[in-house]
Design a protein around this motif. Structure first.
Motif, PDB file in Angstrom:
ATOM      1  N   UNK A  33       0.816  -1.211   0.000  1.00 50.26           N
ATOM      2  CA  UNK A  33       0.000   0.000   0.000  1.00 50.26           C
ATOM      3  C   UNK A  33       0.854   1.266   0.000  1.00 50.26           C
ATOM      4  N   UNK A  34       2.097   1.136  -0.360  1.00 49.32           N
ATOM      5  CA  UNK A  34       2.950   2.305  -0.472  1.00 49.32           C
ATOM      6  C   UNK A  34       3.652   2.713   0.805  1.00 49.32           C
ATOM      7  N   UNK A  35       3.363   2.050   1.924  1.00 48.52           N
ATOM      8  CA  UNK A  35       4.029   2.408   3.166  1.00 48.52           C
ATOM      9  C   UNK A  35       5.485   1.940   3.147  1.00 48.52           C
ATOM     10  N   UNK A  36       6.355   2.719   3.746  1.00 48.21           N
ATOM     11  CA  UNK A  36       7.770   2.394   3.791  1.00 48.21           C
ATOM     12  C   UNK A  36       8.028   1.316   4.848  1.00 48.21           C
ATOM     13  N   UNK A  37       8.645   0.205   4.478  1.00 47.53           N
ATOM     14  CA  UNK A  37       8.938  -0.836   5.469  1.00 47.53           C
ATOM     15  C   UNK A  37       9.750  -0.290   6.648  1.00 47.53           C
ATOM     16  N   UNK A  38       9.395  -0.699   7.824  1.00 44.57           N
ATOM     17  CA  UNK A  38      10.046  -0.344   9.080  1.00 44.57           C
ATOM     18  C   UNK A  38       9.815   1.109   9.491  1.00 44.57           C
ATOM     19  N   UNK A  81      -2.933  -5.241  10.189  1.00 43.21           N
ATOM     20  CA  UNK A  81      -2.694  -3.867   9.767  1.00 43.21           C
ATOM     21  C   UNK A  81      -1.301  -3.684   9.170  1.00 43.21           C
ATOM     22  N   UNK A  82      -0.555  -4.789   9.082  1.00 43.69           N
ATOM     23  CA  UNK A  82       0.801  -4.707   8.562  1.00 43.69           C
ATOM     24  C   UNK A  82       1.783  -4.099   9.537  1.00 43.69           C
ATOM     25  N   UNK A  83       1.562  -4.320  10.826  1.00 47.48           N
ATOM     26  CA  UNK A  83       2.394  -3.721  11.859  1.00 47.48           C
ATOM     27  C   UNK A  83       3.089  -4.784  12.702  1.00 47.48           C
ATOM     28  N   UNK A  84       4.286  -4.473  13.156  1.00 52.52           N
ATOM     29  CA  UNK A  84       4.987  -5.262  14.150  1.00 52.52           C
ATOM     30  C   UNK A  84       5.358  -4.376  15.322  1.00 52.52           C
ATOM     31  N   UNK A  85       5.929  -4.982  16.363  1.00 50.11           N
ATOM     32  CA  UNK A  85       6.314  -4.215  17.552  1.00 50.11           C
ATOM     33  C   UNK A  85       7.704  -4.604  18.021  1.00 50.11           C
ATOM     34  N   UNK A  86       8.461  -3.573  18.423  1.00 47.23           N
ATOM     35  CA  UNK A  86       9.836  -3.722  18.845  1.00 47.23           C
ATOM     36  C   UNK A  86      10.017  -3.130  20.238  1.00 47.23           C
TER      37      UNK A  86
END
Length: 458
Positions: free
Chosen positions: A50-55, A139-144
């Motif tokens: 969807x055009x979002x930048x990874x990380x 949502x295409x999200x991770x957590x750190x």
């Protein structure tokens, strides 16, 4: 920072009422609990179309932190709003006693329920990670969980729609150079612990404040800034050295033999306020001390407003010493990190505090050095970690402290000593988290910090 709650609207008539706010925290030993809070950075997972930048840092909207809160909302999680914006969740039913809140740049925080054992702390943490992992992935999200944002610049961080943060955002550059970094690019883990009475509180304050720099060294986990190593093992701790020194650090009066609830109240009264909440809105009171407001010489924005107990309780959440006193003591010196390390942080302080003989021994240990030594240690450990100068060596101190914590845990009903295993390894000369990641960065990762998001995510 916690979500807004129900405020005590009683008018402040005298200073004794403010002291009583803290005194109410005194509990018999049989009622002492463990409360753990931990924060983590969201990030956009690689492979999104969807055009979002990874990380990159997820915004509040769209497909960001606000959307995640809505996915979690339900029978067990009631919404908390700031105006029209959903800014947190209050646990109920199976999640009663817990809450989810947002730090300024969307750092996702769980405030755990008060529990009896470290096994429950561990289970609660894992349950929370399991709860958010699926909805976040949708949502295409991770957590750190990491002490300082390792990749993004400050101006790349989003801001959450929480009105108190707008006030703080304007005020922070007036009182330090790194306050906006603290707000947007740091994550911590803290444990909240009980006290029996004023004398017990004061003893625990002195011991924990002295040993907080050691905790910073043990749990250091923020050696990267904007994709590069920057010479610090806990950049999060460095940030706190120039955020707002009127409200943070190791105030000398906290070490005093006559430290008391009253002395903490007096200190807090002179710390400048951020805001005053009225009718669901936060009024900018930045720079005005609570004492000035009580004396009737506050800034014009507060004209006609009468200070309440709830206002003072709100104010207590905006002072940031390394150990914060409310109706419990908050240990604030550690970077967020691997789950086993975050549980180990709770284990360290429970072991030192919740067995009387161990607390007495810990007090004798810290009294071997003047308080100034621990204040200097606080300045040194962000860069040097366990190599920071300390009489006899910091690793030797760590071995003694962790051994005492193990003694205290073995004295409890459950066998909880195993939760200290990661700390024994560091005290025996092994790498802390920051050193572990730096070795990978300088070796197998070839100077690239991005693999961290795969290796350290929950």
């Amino acid at each position: 920072m916690s979500n807004p709650g129900t405020s005590n609207s009683a008018t402040i008539e005298n200073r004794a009422q403010l002291v009583e706010v803290l005194e109410r925290g005194s509990k018999p030993r049989s009622e002492w609990k463990i409360g753990t809070e931990h924060e983590k950075f969201g990030f956009v997972l690689p492979g999104q179309d969807d055009g979002r930048t990874p990380l990159s840092a997820p915004p509040y909207e769209p497909k960001g932190i606000g959307a995640l809160l809505r996915k979690l909302e339900g029978p067990d999680w009631a919404p908390i709003h700031d105006g029209e914006a959903l800014i947190g969740l209050a646990g109920q039913n199976s999640q009663k006693g817990r809450s989810i809140s947002l730090e300024p740049a969307g750092q996702f925080e769980l405030s755990g329920a008060p529990v009896v054992s470290l096994q429950e702390t561990q289970s609660e943490m894992q349950e929370h990670f399991d709860l958010i992992r699926g909805p976040a992935a949708e949502l295409g999200l991770g957590f750190l969980p990491f002490g300082f944002q390792p990749l993004w610049a400050r101006d790349e961080m989003p801001w959450m729609p929480k009105s108190r943060y707008a006030i703080m955002r304007s005020y922070m550059p007036k009182v330090g150079t790194l306050g906006l970094d603290m707000m947007t690019r740091t994550c911590t883990v803290q444990v909240n612990l009980d006290f029996g009475d004023e004398a017990d509180m004061a003893r625990k304050m002195r011991v924990s404040l002295a040993l907080q720099p050691l905790a910073t060294a043990l749990f250091a986990n923020s050696p990267f800034v904007e994709g590069k190593a920057n010479g610090f093992l806990s950049n999060r701790a460095r940030i706190w050295t120039d955020t707002d020194n009127q409200r943070s650090g190791q105030p000398s009066l906290f070490f005093a033999e006559d430290f008391s609830f009253e002395k903490y109240v007096d200190w807090a009264l002179d710390v400048p306020m951020y805001f005053v909440a009225r009718d669901g809105k936060n009024i900018d009171a930045s720079g005005c001390s609570f004492r000035r407001w009580l004396e009737g010489s506050a800034q014009p924005a507060l004209d006609g407003l009468t200070p309440t107990i709830g206002d003072f309780e709100d104010h207590l959440t905006t002072v940031f010493p390394d150990v914060r006193l409310k109706q419990f003591l908050e240990m604030r010196g550690a970077d967020a990190g691997r789950p086993e390390m975050m549980v180990a942080q709770s284990a360290l302080w429970v072991g030192l505090f919740y067995d009387a003989a161990t607390l007495e021994a810990a007090e004798k240990l810290v009294l071997e050095q003047p308080w100034e030594v621990y204040q200097q240690l606080r300045a040194d450990v962000p860069a040097k970690g366990m190599q920071a100068d300390f009489p006899g060596g910091l690793k030797a101190l760590a071995k003694r402290v962790v051994a005492l914590a193990e003694q205290g845990l073995r004295a409890r009903v459950r066998n909880e000593a195993q939760f200290l295993d990661p700390l024994h390894l560091i005290a025996d000369g092994g790498p802390n988290q920051a050193e572990y990641w730096l070795a990978l960065y300088e070796g197998a990762w070839g100077g690239n910090v991005k693999p961290l998001f795969r290796e350290a995510s929950i």
